[in-house]
Design an enzyme around this catalytic site. Sequence first.
Site, mmCIF file in Angstrom:
data_model
loop_
_atom_site.group_PDB
_atom_site.id
_atom_site.type_symbol
_atom_site.label_atom_id
_atom_site.label_comp_id
_atom_site.label_asym_id
_atom_site.label_seq_id
_atom_site.Cartn_x
_atom_site.Cartn_y
_atom_site.Cartn_z
ATOM 1 N N GLU A 35 -6.130 -7.267 -4.610
ATOM 2 C CA GLU A 35 -5.268 -5.975 -4.870
ATOM 3 C C GLU A 35 -4.116 -6.983 -6.347
ATOM 4 O O GLU A 35 -4.303 -8.532 -5.846
ATOM 5 C CB GLU A 35 -4.518 -6.421 -4.083
ATOM 6 C CG GLU A 35 -3.131 -4.771 -4.120
ATOM 7 C CD GLU A 35 -2.558 -4.438 -2.682
ATOM 8 O OE1 GLU A 35 -3.212 -4.982 -1.292
ATOM 9 O OE2 GLU A 35 -1.249 -4.196 -2.651
ATOM 10 N N GLU B 38 6.548 -3.880 -6.383
ATOM 11 C CA GLU B 38 6.443 -3.173 -4.699
ATOM 12 C C GLU B 38 8.540 -3.196 -4.371
ATOM 13 O O GLU B 38 9.012 -4.147 -5.159
ATOM 14 C CB GLU B 38 6.108 -3.889 -3.964
ATOM 15 C CG GLU B 38 4.851 -3.654 -4.180
ATOM 16 C CD GLU B 38 4.264 -4.439 -2.601
ATOM 17 O OE1 GLU B 38 3.779 -3.857 -1.730
ATOM 18 O OE2 GLU B 38 4.004 -6.065 -2.916
#
Length: 377
Positions: free
Chosen positions: A261, A266
């Site tokens: 990933e 974020e």
Amino acid sequence: MRMAIRALTLLALATVSLQMLDSHGARAQDAAVEALSSQQKDFVFEVRKGQGSKVIKGFDARAGQKIRLIGFGALSLDQLKSGIKVDAGDALLDLGGGQQLRIAGANADVVSAIQIQLDRSQYSQTFADDFDALSLDLEDGQSKGVWRTNFGYGGVHSRTLSNNGELQVYADRLFTGTGTTNLKLDPFRIADGKLEIVAEPLKEDLRQFAWGLSYSSGLLTTKASFSQMYGLFEIRAKMPKGKGLWPAFWLLPVNRAWPPEIDVLEVLGDNTRKLYVAWHSNVGDKHTAEAKPIDVPDMSEDFHTYSVVWEKDSLRWFFDDVQVASKSTPEDFHLPMFMLINLAVGGGWPGSPDKTTQFPAKYTIDWVRAYARRDEK
């Protein structure tokens, strides 16, 4: 980190004779180099590839001065940190091709004031969505758009990440949940040529059809429409602010394996001045991961550009075209990946919303783009 960049105006410009080092660290013959200086606060010295060696005099990082390297596309922060040397009381950086940068009177700590600018010159665009309209693939046999609205794992796992303890269900205008009736939940809006992903509390009578989850929100993926191995992936967006809000832009492999990933961004809504860039790997069947926190201006007050350059040997993350993190590419990252945009609510990391969290909460996206290196297409 983001600041107005004026055209480079030198308060002092001269040709001087200074000793430089060759690529092996040995003394080279005296060479004519351009000397740069400025007493202006927050001044940014621009050093461009192919424009000869430079020496910067009187550099003052405490006054907010920066040095920006332009056109050095493959250079990573890790390489920069390992490559800087101290020579005769100056910091010296070999930029390759016979080009060097000397910072008079500085030590190796000056590396924190050197910025590497994102170089798009070697890339061709392979994907773009400017969100003048939202092109959805709702898997209903009729809509055949770009973006799907679920993970595709089936059941509740298509609509939330339970392992994270998240509290939202990812819905769309056709979503029926566990029932047969349209719940009339549409978390997507187009306003002024921008996409808004809207999170808000679910009405009590709807939660029974949403696996007991407390909020509705939106997820978009290009899993069925676009994937790519390596390249430049970026988003321009404005973050929501509030405890328990968790917007992201990330990449997952098309073969349904996890990890790997790549997290381009974020953000935890209770601290919108802290950007996290992250990666997850499963080399040797061992899950390893790292999230790097980056201090930035308040991401809820304006739009910013978030980018990752993913290459065979390195990953490099950028905020407003300035590199903020880098690492070597893990061995299990050599496969096509697709893009995801989502606004999660709650979970073990961000915590649950509290009375200060304002709903509806909006994650606003101006555009999403992807590029491939021309020599890899």
